[in-house]
Design an enzyme around this catalytic site. Structure first.
Site, PDB file in Angstrom:
ATOM      1  N   HIS A  51      90.463 105.169  21.935  1.00  0.00           N
ATOM      2  CA  HIS A  51      91.061 103.939  22.472  1.00  0.00           C
ATOM      3  C   HIS A  51      91.865 103.258  21.358  1.00  0.00           C
ATOM      4  CE1 HIS A  51      91.448  99.871  24.012  1.00  0.00           C
ATOM      5  NE2 HIS A  51      91.273 100.406  25.221  1.00  0.00           N
ATOM      6  N   LYS A  58      84.411  97.414  27.349  1.00  0.00           N
ATOM      7  CA  LYS A  58      84.525  97.012  25.940  1.00  0.00           C
ATOM      8  C   LYS A  58      83.206  96.381  25.470  1.00  0.00           C
ATOM      9  CE  LYS A  58      89.456  96.806  26.612  1.00  0.00           C
ATOM     10  NZ  LYS A  58      90.747  96.341  26.180  1.00  0.00           N
ATOM     11  N   GLU A  70      92.054 100.310  20.414  1.00  0.00           N
ATOM     12  CA  GLU A  70      91.293  99.355  19.600  1.00  0.00           C
ATOM     13  C   GLU A  70      90.495 100.088  18.524  1.00  0.00           C
ATOM     14  OE1 GLU A  70      89.416  97.393  22.906  1.00  0.00           O
ATOM     15  OE2 GLU A  70      91.339  96.506  23.442  1.00  0.00           O
ATOM     16  N   GLY A 113      95.343  93.967  27.445  1.00  0.00           N
ATOM     17  CA  GLY A 113      94.793  92.620  27.328  1.00  0.00           C
ATOM     18  C   GLY A 113      95.849  91.540  27.160  1.00  0.00           C
ATOM     19  N   GLU A 130      97.888 104.292  27.603  1.00  0.00           N
ATOM     20  CA  GLU A 130      97.708 102.851  27.462  1.00  0.00           C
ATOM     21  C   GLU A 130      98.696 102.317  26.423  1.00  0.00           C
ATOM     22  OE1 GLU A 130      93.523 101.641  28.919  1.00  0.00           O
ATOM     23  OE2 GLU A 130      93.395 102.058  26.796  1.00  0.00           O
ATOM     24  N   ASN A 172      86.631  99.992  31.658  1.00  0.00           N
ATOM     25  CA  ASN A 172      86.300  99.971  30.233  1.00  0.00           C
ATOM     26  C   ASN A 172      85.803  98.562  29.929  1.00  0.00           C
ATOM     27  OD1 ASN A 172      86.189  99.971  27.472  1.00  0.00           O
ATOM     28  ND2 ASN A 172      88.397 100.169  27.140  1.00  0.00           N
ATOM     29  N   SER A 210      96.450  96.053  31.337  1.00  0.00           N
ATOM     30  CA  SER A 210      96.653  94.964  32.299  1.00  0.00           C
ATOM     31  C   SER A 210      96.853  95.468  33.728  1.00  0.00           C
ATOM     32  CB  SER A 210      97.807  94.051  31.858  1.00  0.00           C
ATOM     33  OG  SER A 210      97.516  93.482  30.582  1.00  0.00           O
TER      34      SER A 210
HETATM   35  P1  PGA Z   1      93.120  95.679  29.942  1.00  0.00           P
HETATM   36  O1  PGA Z   1      92.464  96.822  29.024  1.00  0.00           O
HETATM   37  O2  PGA Z   1      93.042  96.185  31.371  1.00  0.00           O
HETATM   38  O3  PGA Z   1      92.265  94.470  29.726  1.00  0.00           O
HETATM   39  O4  PGA Z   1      94.523  95.507  29.501  1.00  0.00           O
HETATM   40  C1  PGA Z   1      92.655  98.186  29.280  1.00  0.00           C
HETATM   41  C2  PGA Z   1      91.998  98.997  28.205  1.00  0.00           C
HETATM   42  O5  PGA Z   1      92.035  98.585  27.036  1.00  0.00           O
HETATM   43  O6  PGA Z   1      91.427 100.078  28.476  1.00  0.00           O
END
Ligand code: PGA
Length: 250
Positions: free
Chosen positions: A96, A11, A98, A173, A167, A9, A212
């Site tokens: 997601h 982003k 976010e 993140g 998630e 992903n 992460s």
């Molecule tokens: P991350 O993000 O691996 O940077 O924690 C995962 C995601 O948001 O899909």
């Protein structure tokens, strides 16, 4: 036997030219995605054409990160499933955290998007997960069951076409990963929830872990019985890390 699926992903990162360069490196590092694991990159809308071209002749799938549920019309700024399909997109991330957090997406709109993605023949990656506060106040199970039940409502007959990503919001993140035991517990809960909705197909649904995930913890997580891959943010922007996670998924 469920095929492991590892998706990046990206982003809001990478210009088209940068996307093509990263894909070239990922192709080299993953044997063109021909490695027993389903490998996918979910790029920003503007990088889709360049990514489609850079992926030609490889087994790596192309994904988007969002879409609208309507086919066309007066929805300024939105992108439809057919627009994605026309550019060669095969997968789409939906709901997601976010998008839920910053763009007011709800279980209801995720459900509408899921139905539209399935109707268009896209493989949806539906994200669910609890916040830290929800976990600490004992609401994790309720939140997960509600998200799975409402996001996938009415799609029971298509379960095997859906990928779910668990998630935990507190792990995205942040560098804090759920332990493989914590993740497996939630993945099993997700599968049990699916089984109540369609017992015949729950075992076929692939459930990725995201938050992460990195080369150091990917093997341990994906060794768990209900963890069928990963949705990778930060580590997917570095070809060597992404490839190492794919390797761990074999
Ligand atoms: P991350 O993000 O691996 O940077 O924690 C995962 C995601 O948001 O899909």
């Amino acid at each position: 036997m469920r095929k492991t699926i590892v998706a990046g992903n990206w982003k809001m990162n990478k210009l088209p030219s940068e996307a093509a360069a990263l894909i070239a490196d990922i192709r080299k590092a993953t044997n063109d995605g021909d490695c027993g694991v389903e490998v996918v990159v979910c790029v920003p809308f503007t990088a889709i054409p360049a990514a489609a071209e850079a992926l030609e002749g490889s087994s790596i799938g192309l994904g988007a990160q969002n879409m609208h549920w309507k086919a066309s019309g007066a929805y300024t700024g939105e992108i439809s499933a057919d627009m994605l399909k026309d550019l060669g997109v095969q997968y789409v991330i939906l709901g997601h955290s976010e998008r839920r957090q910053y763009f007011a997406e709800t279980d209801e709109t995720v459900n509408l998007k899921l139905k539209a993605a399935l109707a268009a023949g896209l493989t949806p990656i539906v994200c669910v997960g609890e916040t830290l506060e929800e976990r600490e106040t004992g609401k994790m199970q309720d939140v997960i069951v509600r998200q799975v039940t409402e996001d996938l409502a009415g799609c029971q007959e298509d379960f095997e076409k859906i990928v779910i990503a668990y998630e935990p919001v507190w792990a995205i993140g942040t560098g804090k990963t759920a332990t493989s035991t914590q993740a497996q517990e939630v993945h099993a809960l997700i599968r049990a929830t699916l089984a109540k909705m369609n017992p015949a197909q729950a075992e076929k649904v692939r459930i990725q872990y995201g938050g992460s995930m990195k080369p150091e913890n990917a093997g341990d997580l994906m060794a768990k019985p209900d963890i069928d891959g990963g949705l990778i943010g930060g580590a997917a922007l570095v070809a060597a890390s992404f490839a190492a996670i794919v390797e761990a998924g074999k």
